[in-house]
Design a protein around this motif. Structure first.
Motif, PDB file in Angstrom:
ATOM      1  N   VAL A  73       3.370  -0.185   9.049  1.00  0.00           N
ATOM      2  CA  VAL A  73       2.782   0.997   7.961  1.00  0.00           C
ATOM      3  C   VAL A  73       3.476   2.117   8.055  1.00  0.00           C
ATOM      4  O   VAL A  73       3.416   2.792   9.471  1.00  0.00           O
ATOM      5  CB  VAL A  73       1.008   1.055   8.610  1.00  0.00           C
ATOM      6  CG1 VAL A  73       0.164   2.102   7.184  1.00  0.00           C
ATOM      7  CG2 VAL A  73       0.616   0.033   8.209  1.00  0.00           C
ATOM      8  N   ARG A  75       2.952   5.673   8.256  1.00  0.00           N
ATOM      9  CA  ARG A  75       2.426   6.197   9.173  1.00  0.00           C
ATOM     10  C   ARG A  75       2.119   7.998   7.894  1.00  0.00           C
ATOM     11  O   ARG A  75       0.862   8.213   7.831  1.00  0.00           O
ATOM     12  CB  ARG A  75       1.756   6.564  10.048  1.00  0.00           C
ATOM     13  CG  ARG A  75       0.923   5.534  10.993  1.00  0.00           C
ATOM     14  CD  ARG A  75       1.313   5.530  12.704  1.00  0.00           C
ATOM     15  NE  ARG A  75       0.903   4.542  13.068  1.00  0.00           N
ATOM     16  CZ  ARG A  75      -0.583   3.580  12.666  1.00  0.00           C
ATOM     17  NH1 ARG A  75      -0.997   3.984  11.980  1.00  0.00           N
ATOM     18  NH2 ARG A  75      -0.185   2.119  14.027  1.00  0.00           N
ATOM     19  N   PRO A  80       0.811   5.278   1.958  1.00  0.00           N
ATOM     20  CA  PRO A  80       1.527   4.363   2.583  1.00  0.00           C
ATOM     21  C   PRO A  80       1.652   3.256   1.930  1.00  0.00           C
ATOM     22  O   PRO A  80       2.146   2.082   2.195  1.00  0.00           O
ATOM     23  CB  PRO A  80       0.189   4.131   3.969  1.00  0.00           C
ATOM     24  CG  PRO A  80      -0.353   4.941   3.973  1.00  0.00           C
ATOM     25  CD  PRO A  80      -0.376   5.725   2.998  1.00  0.00           C
ATOM     26  N   GLU A  81       0.087   2.882   0.921  1.00  0.00           N
ATOM     27  CA  GLU A  81       0.014   0.731   0.690  1.00  0.00           C
ATOM     28  C   GLU A  81       0.854   1.156  -0.145  1.00  0.00           C
ATOM     29  O   GLU A  81       2.124   0.152   0.078  1.00  0.00           O
ATOM     30  CB  GLU A  81      -0.926   0.753   0.045  1.00  0.00           C
ATOM     31  CG  GLU A  81      -1.698  -0.306  -0.822  1.00  0.00           C
ATOM     32  CD  GLU A  81      -2.242  -0.435  -1.312  1.00  0.00           C
ATOM     33  OE1 GLU A  81      -2.318  -1.722  -2.059  1.00  0.00           O
ATOM     34  OE2 GLU A  81      -3.049   0.554  -1.062  1.00  0.00           O
ATOM     35  N   ILE A 119      -5.774  -2.468   5.255  1.00  0.00           N
ATOM     36  CA  ILE A 119      -4.271  -2.728   5.412  1.00  0.00           C
ATOM     37  C   ILE A 119      -4.033  -3.993   5.041  1.00  0.00           C
ATOM     38  O   ILE A 119      -2.609  -4.206   4.536  1.00  0.00           O
ATOM     39  CB  ILE A 119      -4.306  -2.162   7.045  1.00  0.00           C
ATOM     40  CG1 ILE A 119      -4.055  -0.142   6.586  1.00  0.00           C
ATOM     41  CG2 ILE A 119      -2.649  -2.476   7.508  1.00  0.00           C
ATOM     42  CD1 ILE A 119      -4.074  -0.349   8.153  1.00  0.00           C
ATOM     43  N   LEU A 246      -4.710  11.377   9.748  1.00  0.00           N
ATOM     44  CA  LEU A 246      -4.409  10.680   8.998  1.00  0.00           C
ATOM     45  C   LEU A 246      -4.706  10.941   7.979  1.00  0.00           C
ATOM     46  O   LEU A 246      -4.823  11.570   7.226  1.00  0.00           O
ATOM     47  CB  LEU A 246      -5.143   9.077   8.626  1.00  0.00           C
ATOM     48  CG  LEU A 246      -4.901   8.240   9.931  1.00  0.00           C
ATOM     49  CD1 LEU A 246      -4.271   8.093  11.767  1.00  0.00           C
ATOM     50  CD2 LEU A 246      -5.455   6.257   9.860  1.00  0.00           C
ATOM     51  N   HIS A 250      -4.104   6.778   3.878  1.00  0.00           N
ATOM     52  CA  HIS A 250      -4.277   6.258   4.344  1.00  0.00           C
ATOM     53  C   HIS A 250      -5.951   5.389   5.662  1.00  0.00           C
ATOM     54  O   HIS A 250      -6.219   4.491   5.820  1.00  0.00           O
ATOM     55  CB  HIS A 250      -3.300   6.424   6.010  1.00  0.00           C
ATOM     56  CG  HIS A 250      -2.597   5.200   7.338  1.00  0.00           C
ATOM     57  ND1 HIS A 250      -2.024   5.825   8.322  1.00  0.00           N
ATOM     58  CD2 HIS A 250      -3.383   4.620   7.482  1.00  0.00           C
ATOM     59  CE1 HIS A 250      -2.183   4.662   8.640  1.00  0.00           C
ATOM     60  NE2 HIS A 250      -2.779   4.327   8.303  1.00  0.00           N
TER      61      HIS A 250
END
Length: 301
Positions: A73, A75, A80-81, A119, A246, A250
């Motif tokens: 991932v 960060r 992030p996706e 996630i 984050l 995230h």
């Protein structure tokens, strides 16, 4: 040649070490050259790659007999996706164009579900895309890693409070040590038995399930300091995660994951026939982590 992506991480480093002990040639893939020192010391070939760059991925898998795939991932990325989906698509395209005999993907409990798991939804995407690769596929789905608690250990040691997104605190959940995942991954890559149906889906968790109360109790016993588990209110999750550094996107992936966890949706898939159990206990994993976080904890007191 065994190609290990994420070789500088907790899982990848253990896989690379086990494969070298077995006498296999290992190409350890890292993000930058500085990460490669300890891996070079055990005889690994070091390769630097950017998972978002197709030519970079194609170069490091060239000549591979087996590939251990990890898509971390990202960060630091604002989204992030989107970034991780792009890395998955790029990596899978490279594997599809030049498939090795075997591909093992490091995945998560709950990856069989197409959505609503934060996630873990990204690992569903990884597994789905990899099914188009003409190779013997293994999906190694691991429970929550014990070392994830390292992020809050300094606070727990300094203030005696262990924040938890697991609700309620008494809820038992599966967890596993990263080293056990890495060792099993190497074992599965080396398995030269009769070819099994592809994809081969294997789960791994520790011998005993634990609760947040157990985590706090283990810290108390190891350090001799009182540590109490604290159930972070659901409405405070996003703010707490963003204060920890984050991004908003995230933090949403994490909150969606723990909503699914607390609803009982993150567990070993009922249809998984190959279940493995790690030997490392929570106390053993924490004992190895504590010296590395002691300095940070002292600064917070």
């Amino acid at each position: 040649m065994f190609v290990i992506f994420g070789a500088a991480g907790n899982v990848g480093r253990m896989s690379a070490t086990a494969l070298r002990r077995a006498g296999r040639e290992v190409r350890a893939v890292v993000r930058d050259e500085q990460q490669g020192g300890p891996l070079a010391a055990i005889g690994c070939e070091i390769a630097v790659a950017d998972l978002s760059d197709a030519a970079s991925v194609a170069r490091v898998i060239d000549g591979a007999h087996a590939v251990q795939m990890l898509c971390p991932v990202p960060r630091a990325h604002a989204d992030p996706e989107a970034a991780m989906r792009h890395m998955i698509d790029v990596s899978v395209a490279a594997l599809r164009a030049n498939p090795p005999s075997r591909v093992l993907a490091l995945s998560d409990y709950g990856a069989e579900q197409p959505g609503g798991t934060g996630i873990t939804t990204l690992f569903h995407h990884l597994e789905t895309q990899l099914r188009s690769v003409d190779a013997q596929l293994t999906f190694l789905r691991a429970a929550e890693h014990m070392h994830n608690w390292a992020r809050v250990l300094p606070m727990a040691l300094a203030q005696g409070v262990l924040p938890s997104l697991h609700h309620p605190l008494s809820k038992l959940f599966p967890t596993v040590a990263a080293q056990d995942v890495g060792l099993l991954a190497a074992e599965l890559l080396l398995d030269a038995g009769v070819p099994l149906a592809s994809p081969r889906v294997v789960s791994i968790e520790g011998a005993e399930r634990v609760s947040a109360l157990d985590v706090a109790r283990t810290l108390d016993e190891l350090t001799g300091r009182p540590v109490a588990a604290h159930e972070v209110p659901r409405g405070e999750w996003a703010a707490v995660l963003q204060r920890a550094g984050l991004s908003e996107h995230h933090a949403r992936l994490i909150t969606d994951l723990y909503d699914a966890h607390n609803a009982g949706r993150i567990d070993v898939e009922a249809r998984v026939s190959e279940r493995r159990f790690g030997a490392t206990t929570l106390a053993q994993a924490f004992a190895a982590m504590l010296p590395r976080v002691a300095g940070t904890a002292a600064a917070l007191r």
